[in-house]
Design a protein around this motif. Structure first.
Motif, mmCIF file in Angstrom:
data_model
loop_
_atom_site.group_PDB
_atom_site.id
_atom_site.type_symbol
_atom_site.label_atom_id
_atom_site.label_comp_id
_atom_site.label_asym_id
_atom_site.label_seq_id
_atom_site.Cartn_x
_atom_site.Cartn_y
_atom_site.Cartn_z
ATOM 1 N N SER A 1 0.845 -1.199 0.000
ATOM 2 C CA SER A 1 0.000 0.000 0.000
ATOM 3 C C SER A 1 0.878 1.246 0.000
ATOM 4 O O SER A 1 1.916 1.262 0.653
ATOM 5 C CB SER A 1 -0.895 0.030 1.242
ATOM 6 N N GLU A 2 0.444 2.258 -0.721
ATOM 7 C CA GLU A 2 1.155 3.547 -0.699
ATOM 8 C C GLU A 2 0.137 4.652 -0.501
ATOM 9 O O GLU A 2 -0.942 4.613 -1.073
ATOM 10 C CB GLU A 2 1.916 3.769 -2.014
ATOM 11 N N MET A 3 0.516 5.633 0.333
ATOM 12 C CA MET A 3 -0.396 6.743 0.615
ATOM 13 C C MET A 3 0.251 8.063 0.216
ATOM 14 O O MET A 3 1.431 8.268 0.433
ATOM 15 C CB MET A 3 -0.752 6.762 2.106
ATOM 16 N N TYR A 4 -0.547 8.925 -0.395
ATOM 17 C CA TYR A 4 -0.083 10.256 -0.798
ATOM 18 C C TYR A 4 -1.030 11.284 -0.179
ATOM 19 O O TYR A 4 -2.246 11.130 -0.267
ATOM 20 C CB TYR A 4 -0.093 10.386 -2.324
ATOM 21 N N LYS A 5 -0.437 12.310 0.472
ATOM 22 C CA LYS A 5 -1.272 13.299 1.180
ATOM 23 C C LYS A 5 -0.851 14.721 0.836
ATOM 24 O O LYS A 5 0.322 14.960 0.557
ATOM 25 C CB LYS A 5 -1.086 13.170 2.702
ATOM 26 N N GLU A 6 -1.800 15.615 0.895
ATOM 27 C CA GLU A 6 -1.490 17.045 0.842
ATOM 28 C C GLU A 6 -2.568 17.786 1.604
ATOM 29 O O GLU A 6 -3.746 17.434 1.507
ATOM 30 C CB GLU A 6 -1.409 17.539 -0.609
ATOM 31 N N GLY A 7 -2.178 18.796 2.370
ATOM 32 C CA GLY A 7 -3.149 19.553 3.166
ATOM 33 C C GLY A 7 -3.636 18.748 4.363
ATOM 34 O O GLY A 7 -2.959 17.856 4.850
ATOM 35 N N ARG A 8 -4.865 19.023 4.817
ATOM 36 C CA ARG A 8 -5.404 18.374 6.018
ATOM 37 C C ARG A 8 -6.705 17.641 5.696
ATOM 38 O O ARG A 8 -7.529 18.121 4.922
ATOM 39 C CB ARG A 8 -5.642 19.406 7.131
ATOM 40 N N THR A 9 -6.873 16.468 6.297
ATOM 41 C CA THR A 9 -8.121 15.702 6.180
ATOM 42 C C THR A 9 -8.522 15.211 7.570
ATOM 43 O O THR A 9 -8.246 14.062 7.928
ATOM 44 C CB THR A 9 -7.953 14.493 5.229
ATOM 45 N N PRO A 10 -9.140 16.086 8.394
ATOM 46 C CA PRO A 10 -9.457 15.709 9.785
ATOM 47 C C PRO A 10 -10.676 14.792 9.853
ATOM 48 O O PRO A 10 -11.819 15.249 9.867
ATOM 49 C CB PRO A 10 -9.729 17.058 10.458
ATOM 50 N N LEU A 11 -10.465 13.472 9.907
ATOM 51 C CA LEU A 11 -11.565 12.507 9.863
ATOM 52 C C LEU A 11 -12.400 12.514 11.141
ATOM 53 O O LEU A 11 -13.562 12.130 11.129
ATOM 54 C CB LEU A 11 -11.013 11.099 9.612
ATOM 55 N N HIS A 12 -11.816 12.944 12.263
ATOM 56 C CA HIS A 12 -12.546 12.929 13.532
ATOM 57 C C HIS A 12 -13.454 14.157 13.684
ATOM 58 O O HIS A 12 -14.308 14.173 14.547
ATOM 59 C CB HIS A 12 -11.563 12.910 14.709
ATOM 60 N N THR A 13 -13.233 15.195 12.869
ATOM 61 C CA THR A 13 -14.014 16.434 12.999
ATOM 62 C C THR A 13 -15.299 16.308 12.193
ATOM 63 O O THR A 13 -15.262 16.288 10.969
ATOM 64 C CB THR A 13 -13.177 17.629 12.486
ATOM 65 N N ARG B 1 -17.693 18.410 11.672
ATOM 66 C CA ARG B 1 -18.087 19.562 10.849
ATOM 67 C C ARG B 1 -17.219 19.683 9.592
ATOM 68 O O ARG B 1 -17.531 20.469 8.705
ATOM 69 C CB ARG B 1 -18.049 20.858 11.662
ATOM 70 N N ALA B 2 -16.128 18.910 9.519
ATOM 71 C CA ALA B 2 -15.285 18.929 8.314
ATOM 72 C C ALA B 2 -16.022 18.211 7.186
ATOM 73 O O ALA B 2 -16.444 17.071 7.337
ATOM 74 C CB ALA B 2 -13.947 18.253 8.598
ATOM 75 N N ASP B 3 -16.180 18.903 6.068
ATOM 76 C CA ASP B 3 -16.907 18.341 4.917
ATOM 77 C C ASP B 3 -15.952 17.435 4.140
ATOM 78 O O ASP B 3 -15.247 17.898 3.242
ATOM 79 C CB ASP B 3 -17.433 19.481 4.039
ATOM 80 N N ILE B 4 -15.931 16.146 4.514
ATOM 81 C CA ILE B 4 -15.002 15.200 3.877
ATOM 82 C C ILE B 4 -15.770 14.274 2.938
ATOM 83 O O ILE B 4 -16.741 13.627 3.338
ATOM 84 C CB ILE B 4 -14.220 14.396 4.935
ATOM 85 N N ASP B 5 -15.328 14.251 1.690
ATOM 86 C CA ASP B 5 -15.916 13.362 0.698
ATOM 87 C C ASP B 5 -14.996 12.160 0.548
ATOM 88 O O ASP B 5 -13.766 12.309 0.594
ATOM 89 C CB ASP B 5 -16.063 14.100 -0.635
ATOM 90 N N TYR B 6 -15.585 10.972 0.368
ATOM 91 C CA TYR B 6 -14.787 9.739 0.354
ATOM 92 C C TYR B 6 -15.276 8.813 -0.749
ATOM 93 O O TYR B 6 -16.458 8.780 -1.070
ATOM 94 C CB TYR B 6 -14.922 9.048 1.716
ATOM 95 N N CYS B 7 -14.334 8.069 -1.330
ATOM 96 C CA CYS B 7 -14.719 7.067 -2.327
ATOM 97 C C CYS B 7 -13.702 5.936 -2.352
ATOM 98 O O CYS B 7 -12.503 6.158 -2.138
ATOM 99 C CB CYS B 7 -14.805 7.698 -3.713
ATOM 100 N N HIS B 8 -14.207 4.741 -2.618
ATOM 101 C CA HIS B 8 -13.332 3.584 -2.826
ATOM 102 C C HIS B 8 -13.591 3.060 -4.226
ATOM 103 O O HIS B 8 -14.713 2.665 -4.556
ATOM 104 C CB HIS B 8 -13.634 2.504 -1.783
ATOM 105 N N ALA B 9 -12.551 3.095 -5.082
ATOM 106 C CA ALA B 9 -12.685 2.616 -6.465
ATOM 107 C C ALA B 9 -11.713 1.465 -6.696
ATOM 108 O O ALA B 9 -10.760 1.274 -5.929
ATOM 109 C CB ALA B 9 -12.407 3.755 -7.442
ATOM 110 N N GLU B 10 -11.960 0.702 -7.757
ATOM 111 C CA GLU B 10 -11.084 -0.428 -8.095
ATOM 112 C C GLU B 10 -10.602 -0.302 -9.530
ATOM 113 O O GLU B 10 -11.368 0.073 -10.417
ATOM 114 C CB GLU B 10 -11.835 -1.752 -7.911
ATOM 115 N N ALA B 11 -9.312 -0.612 -9.723
ATOM 116 C CA ALA B 11 -8.749 -0.614 -11.079
ATOM 117 C C ALA B 11 -8.376 -2.051 -11.423
ATOM 118 O O ALA B 11 -7.592 -2.683 -10.706
ATOM 119 C CB ALA B 11 -7.511 0.283 -11.129
ATOM 120 N N LEU B 12 -8.956 -2.571 -12.503
ATOM 121 C CA LEU B 12 -8.682 -3.956 -12.914
ATOM 122 C C LEU B 12 -7.505 -3.957 -13.893
ATOM 123 O O LEU B 12 -7.660 -3.610 -15.058
ATOM 124 C CB LEU B 12 -9.933 -4.564 -13.560
ATOM 125 N N THR B 13 -6.316 -4.313 -13.397
ATOM 126 C CA THR B 13 -5.124 -4.361 -14.251
ATOM 127 C C THR B 13 -4.843 -5.822 -14.614
ATOM 128 O O THR B 13 -5.480 -6.738 -14.075
ATOM 129 C CB THR B 13 -3.904 -3.778 -13.524
#
Length: 243
Positions: free
Chosen positions: A164-176, A178-190
């Motif tokens: 697994s590799e993770m790339y981040k920029e800025g802040r994503t406060p999952l515990h807050t 009131r933070a408007d966080i959008d989420y998605c899980h997608a799959e790529a069939l290689t």
């Protein structure tokens, strides 16, 4: 808890509305299965139309389906022919009358579903996953997001062992909440197997009360149907102290 629960279900009833709006009563199970079939069919049928979400509202004899998409022209077709065709196809799934509304997502770079699916399609098209992710992060941050986090898992670059590799920029406060966080899980069939792609996008914080019922007329500020009603009045970003 913020790290373990889906960020969308975690915020339901607080700053986020439901994608299915109806009262089922005794027929709750049938309606739920019908919703699932409609969503599955539309996701496959409109795979190239950059669909963000499908909101379903029901009355006694009418099913209103609102498709939020970044490319409404593909769904509407010439003179609305495609929409009429879609209505006829959906009538076979459900016996009720169908009404289809198309809502345009103004800023697709701030929509986790569209971003995740774009990365997945690029990876399937043999574009280097690092390049695809970094381009997606740069585009999202340029459009004014507070933060984005992308996690990709599987046999990256065709490696023998999955990682697994993770790339981040800025802040994503999952515990807050009131933070408007959008989420998605997608799959790529290689050709070496499935790669899982998760995307979290923080679009600022919501102060004050937000209307949770789906209302697609007032949501022009954030281009997100049923999610940012009040025309973005309660949507405030933190000021950058470095300026």
């Amino acid at each position: 808890m913020g790290q373990k629960v889906n960020p969308i279900s975690n915020r339901l009833g607080i700053i986020r509305g439901w994608d299915s709006n109806w009262y089922g009563g005794k027929n709750y199970g049938d309606a739920l299965v019908e919703d699932s079939k409609i969503r599955k069919y539309l996701s496959a049928r409109l795979a190239k139309a950059s669909v963000s979400r499908i909101v379903i509202e029901r009355t006694l004899k009418l099913v209103t389906i609102t498709v939020c998409t970044a490319r409404p022209g593909i769904i509407i077709g010439k003179g609305g022919q495609e929409v009429d065709k879609l209505k006829e196809e959906l009538k076979k799934i459900t016996d009720k009358d169908i009404q289809i509304n198309i809502f345009e997502v103004k800023r697709p770079e701030l929509d986790a579903v569209i971003v995740a699916n774009n990365i997945a399609r690029q990876v399937e098209g043999k574009i280097a996953y690092r390049r695809a992710i970094k381009m997606a992060i740069a585009n999202t941050m340029r459009m004014g997001a507070e933060g984005i986090k992308v996690l990709i898992s599987g046999r990256l670059n065709g490696a023998e062992m999955a990682r697994s590799e993770m790339y981040k920029e800025g802040r994503t406060p999952l515990h807050t909440f009131r933070a408007d966080i959008d989420y998605c899980h997608a799959e790529a069939l290689t050709k070496v197997g499935l790669l899982g792609i998760k995307v979290w996008i923080c679009r600022g914080e919501v102060y004050g009360k937000r209307e949770l019922a789906p209302n697609f007329t007032q949501t022009k500020d954030n281009g997100r149907g049923g999610n940012g009603n009040n025309g973005g009045k309660n949507f405030r970003r933190k000021k950058n102290n470095n300026r």
